[in-house]
Design a protein around this motif. Sequence first.
Motif, mmCIF file in Angstrom:
data_model
loop_
_atom_site.group_PDB
_atom_site.id
_atom_site.type_symbol
_atom_site.label_atom_id
_atom_site.label_comp_id
_atom_site.label_asym_id
_atom_site.label_seq_id
_atom_site.Cartn_x
_atom_site.Cartn_y
_atom_site.Cartn_z
ATOM 1 N N ALA A 1 0.832 -1.205 0.000
ATOM 2 C CA ALA A 1 0.000 0.000 0.000
ATOM 3 C C ALA A 1 0.865 1.253 0.000
ATOM 4 O O ALA A 1 0.568 2.235 -0.701
ATOM 5 C CB ALA A 1 -0.941 -0.005 1.198
ATOM 6 N N LEU A 2 1.957 1.249 0.768
ATOM 7 C CA LEU A 2 2.856 2.400 0.806
ATOM 8 C C LEU A 2 3.575 2.567 -0.531
ATOM 9 O O LEU A 2 3.691 3.688 -1.047
ATOM 10 C CB LEU A 2 3.864 2.240 1.941
ATOM 11 N N LEU A 3 4.044 1.452 -1.103
ATOM 12 C CA LEU A 3 4.755 1.546 -2.379
ATOM 13 C C LEU A 3 3.842 2.068 -3.487
ATOM 14 O O LEU A 3 4.281 2.822 -4.375
ATOM 15 C CB LEU A 3 5.340 0.184 -2.753
ATOM 16 N N LEU A 4 2.572 1.705 -3.451
ATOM 17 C CA LEU A 4 1.624 2.185 -4.462
ATOM 18 C C LEU A 4 1.511 3.714 -4.458
ATOM 19 O O LEU A 4 1.159 4.321 -5.470
ATOM 20 C CB LEU A 4 0.246 1.572 -4.228
ATOM 21 N N GLN A 5 1.824 4.327 -3.326
ATOM 22 C CA GLN A 5 1.763 5.787 -3.223
ATOM 23 C C GLN A 5 3.021 6.469 -3.764
ATOM 24 O O GLN A 5 3.077 7.693 -3.847
ATOM 25 C CB GLN A 5 1.564 6.196 -1.760
ATOM 26 N N HIS A 6 4.020 5.654 -4.137
ATOM 27 C CA HIS A 6 5.305 6.222 -4.542
ATOM 28 C C HIS A 6 5.799 5.577 -5.834
ATOM 29 O O HIS A 6 6.916 5.092 -5.922
ATOM 30 C CB HIS A 6 6.328 6.059 -3.421
ATOM 31 N N LEU A 7 4.936 5.574 -6.844
ATOM 32 C CA LEU A 7 5.283 5.012 -8.155
ATOM 33 C C LEU A 7 5.365 6.099 -9.221
ATOM 34 O O LEU A 7 5.261 5.819 -10.409
ATOM 35 C CB LEU A 7 4.245 3.953 -8.554
ATOM 36 N N GLU A 8 5.576 7.337 -8.781
ATOM 37 C CA GLU A 8 5.616 8.449 -9.722
ATOM 38 C C GLU A 8 6.965 8.492 -10.441
ATOM 39 O O GLU A 8 7.992 8.036 -9.946
ATOM 40 C CB GLU A 8 5.371 9.771 -8.993
ATOM 41 N N GLN A 9 6.937 9.038 -11.650
ATOM 42 C CA GLN A 9 8.139 9.351 -12.437
ATOM 43 C C GLN A 9 9.048 8.141 -12.653
ATOM 44 O O GLN A 9 10.273 8.247 -12.589
ATOM 45 C CB GLN A 9 8.925 10.490 -11.770
ATOM 46 N N LEU A 10 8.448 7.006 -12.926
ATOM 47 C CA LEU A 10 9.247 5.840 -13.289
ATOM 48 C C LEU A 10 9.597 5.915 -14.769
ATOM 49 O O LEU A 10 8.770 6.328 -15.588
ATOM 50 C CB LEU A 10 8.467 4.550 -13.015
ATOM 51 N N PRO A 11 10.812 5.514 -15.129
ATOM 52 C CA PRO A 11 11.146 5.496 -16.551
ATOM 53 C C PRO A 11 10.331 4.440 -17.295
ATOM 54 O O PRO A 11 10.031 3.374 -16.754
ATOM 55 C CB PRO A 11 12.642 5.155 -16.560
ATOM 56 N N VAL A 12 9.970 4.752 -18.517
ATOM 57 C CA VAL A 12 9.188 3.832 -19.348
ATOM 58 C C VAL A 12 10.138 2.833 -20.000
ATOM 59 O O VAL A 12 11.213 3.194 -20.481
ATOM 60 C CB VAL A 12 8.387 4.600 -20.405
ATOM 61 N N GLY A 13 9.733 1.561 -20.025
ATOM 62 C CA GLY A 13 10.564 0.529 -20.630
ATOM 63 C C GLY A 13 10.099 -0.847 -20.225
ATOM 64 O O GLY A 13 8.918 -1.156 -20.312
ATOM 65 N N HIS A 14 11.030 -1.673 -19.747
ATOM 66 C CA HIS A 14 10.716 -3.033 -19.304
ATOM 67 C C HIS A 14 10.741 -3.056 -17.783
ATOM 68 O O HIS A 14 11.779 -2.848 -17.151
ATOM 69 C CB HIS A 14 11.729 -4.026 -19.871
ATOM 70 N N VAL A 15 9.579 -3.312 -17.181
ATOM 71 C CA VAL A 15 9.418 -3.272 -15.725
ATOM 72 C C VAL A 15 9.245 -4.691 -15.195
ATOM 73 O O VAL A 15 8.480 -5.483 -15.749
ATOM 74 C CB VAL A 15 8.194 -2.423 -15.330
ATOM 75 N N LEU A 16 9.953 -4.989 -14.114
ATOM 76 C CA LEU A 16 9.817 -6.281 -13.434
ATOM 77 C C LEU A 16 9.140 -6.083 -12.090
ATOM 78 O O LEU A 16 9.590 -5.278 -11.271
ATOM 79 C CB LEU A 16 11.189 -6.926 -13.218
ATOM 80 N N ASP A 17 8.057 -6.827 -11.845
ATOM 81 C CA ASP A 17 7.435 -6.949 -10.527
ATOM 82 C C ASP A 17 7.988 -8.223 -9.910
ATOM 83 O O ASP A 17 7.569 -9.324 -10.257
ATOM 84 C CB ASP A 17 5.909 -6.995 -10.667
ATOM 85 N N PHE A 18 8.954 -8.075 -9.007
ATOM 86 C CA PHE A 18 9.658 -9.223 -8.430
ATOM 87 C C PHE A 18 8.941 -9.687 -7.167
ATOM 88 O O PHE A 18 8.693 -8.902 -6.259
ATOM 89 C CB PHE A 18 11.103 -8.848 -8.097
ATOM 90 N N GLY A 19 8.633 -10.998 -7.094
ATOM 91 C CA GLY A 19 7.841 -11.523 -5.982
ATOM 92 C C GLY A 19 6.433 -10.977 -6.086
ATOM 93 O O GLY A 19 5.899 -10.382 -5.151
ATOM 94 N N CYS A 20 5.807 -11.203 -7.248
ATOM 95 C CA CYS A 20 4.601 -10.465 -7.640
ATOM 96 C C CYS A 20 3.372 -10.781 -6.801
ATOM 97 O O CYS A 20 2.425 -9.991 -6.783
ATOM 98 C CB CYS A 20 4.306 -10.701 -9.119
ATOM 99 N N GLY A 21 3.326 -11.927 -6.109
ATOM 100 C CA GLY A 21 2.128 -12.250 -5.337
ATOM 101 C C GLY A 21 0.903 -12.275 -6.225
ATOM 102 O O GLY A 21 0.868 -12.957 -7.243
ATOM 103 N N ALA A 22 -0.106 -11.519 -5.852
ATOM 104 C CA ALA A 22 -1.345 -11.477 -6.640
ATOM 105 C C ALA A 22 -1.273 -10.487 -7.793
ATOM 106 O O ALA A 22 -2.280 -10.248 -8.465
ATOM 107 C CB ALA A 22 -2.529 -11.141 -5.739
ATOM 108 N N GLY A 23 -0.106 -9.881 -8.029
ATOM 109 C CA GLY A 23 0.063 -9.035 -9.199
ATOM 110 C C GLY A 23 -0.363 -7.597 -9.039
ATOM 111 O O GLY A 23 -0.570 -6.896 -10.026
ATOM 112 N N VAL A 24 -0.459 -7.104 -7.803
ATOM 113 C CA VAL A 24 -0.929 -5.741 -7.574
ATOM 114 C C VAL A 24 0.002 -4.711 -8.220
ATOM 115 O O VAL A 24 -0.448 -3.813 -8.941
ATOM 116 C CB VAL A 24 -1.068 -5.470 -6.057
#
Length: 332
Positions: A181-204
């Motif tokens: 929940a905290l990380l979801l609040q801090h996803l601004e200004q990420l570079p566009v490209g190939h993104v990895l969700d590591f340890g994705c769980g339910a894929g949130v």
Amino acid sequence: MDPRSEVLLRQADLFQGPLLIAGAAADGLLGQLPHAHAWTWHAGDQALLEQRFTGRSHYGVEVPQVPFDAAVLFLPKSRDLAAYLLNALASRLGGRELYLVGEKRGGIEGAAKQLQAFGKPRKLDSARHCQLWQVTVDNALEAKPLESLAERFELALEDGPLQVVSLPGVFSHGRLDRGTALLLQHLEQLPVGHVLDFGCGAGVLGATIKRRYPQSNVTLLDVDAFAVAASRLTLAANGLQGEVISGDGIDAAPDNLTVILSNPPFHTGVHTDYQAAENLLRKSSKILQKGGEIRLVANSFLRYQPLLHEALGNCEIRAEADGFRIYRATRG
């Protein structure tokens, strides 16, 4: 050898016929039980077992299609997952034997009560801080489809609601954990490209990023087959495209990544295990492209900042709340 395997071998005469060992440890148990097959949902254990016992270990969320006259379940941490697995196994064992083995500190005594749905359970052995229970399946219930056990919930995000589909055994099943929940609040200004969700769980995280940054390619990676299945369901529920893969740690990830996002795990079952998270941090520089970044959330007591400094030469704390920190580091 895993103590649960040792307890089984104390009763080895019971397990000489066709046997399915669900949740089997990656040890030498199959070598002692020549007619046994393993079923695992842990990609790392599957790789080790397949290497040692080719063709005798099976990976996935469904009971493998191999013949067996009895089955043993190594008790998982999740009670919901145990219920699904016991039901799935019992549905194939009418009139035959189902066994449950687990550590006392893992709650085996309480979990053994779940066997009452199929017959009258009895304790066969207690050793190595573990217990072995047995039930003759007099009541072979029809197997419940896994998706029927999914927990579905909705997240209210800035760009609209996100549907999340969670399955038994998946981290933070049926709810959003505080770290993510905290990380979801801090996803601004990420570079566009190939993104990895590591340890994705339910894929949130992966689903959120794909919707917020539609031009990015998103890969979701988890060691657990139930998490992989849940992530695929979450993407589908939101009409999103992404690659979902199973693998044991960061070595299974693609190279040349633009962003790594993670709420990295530090438990394996009931045991603390920092290896996957620490490997992620140490090897991040090898799989991030130049200018790429890693952004993760972790409990404040975990000393991840020095590892990121060592790997990438920089690390900043972007936020701190509720006992968690957001770390950001970039590859120069």
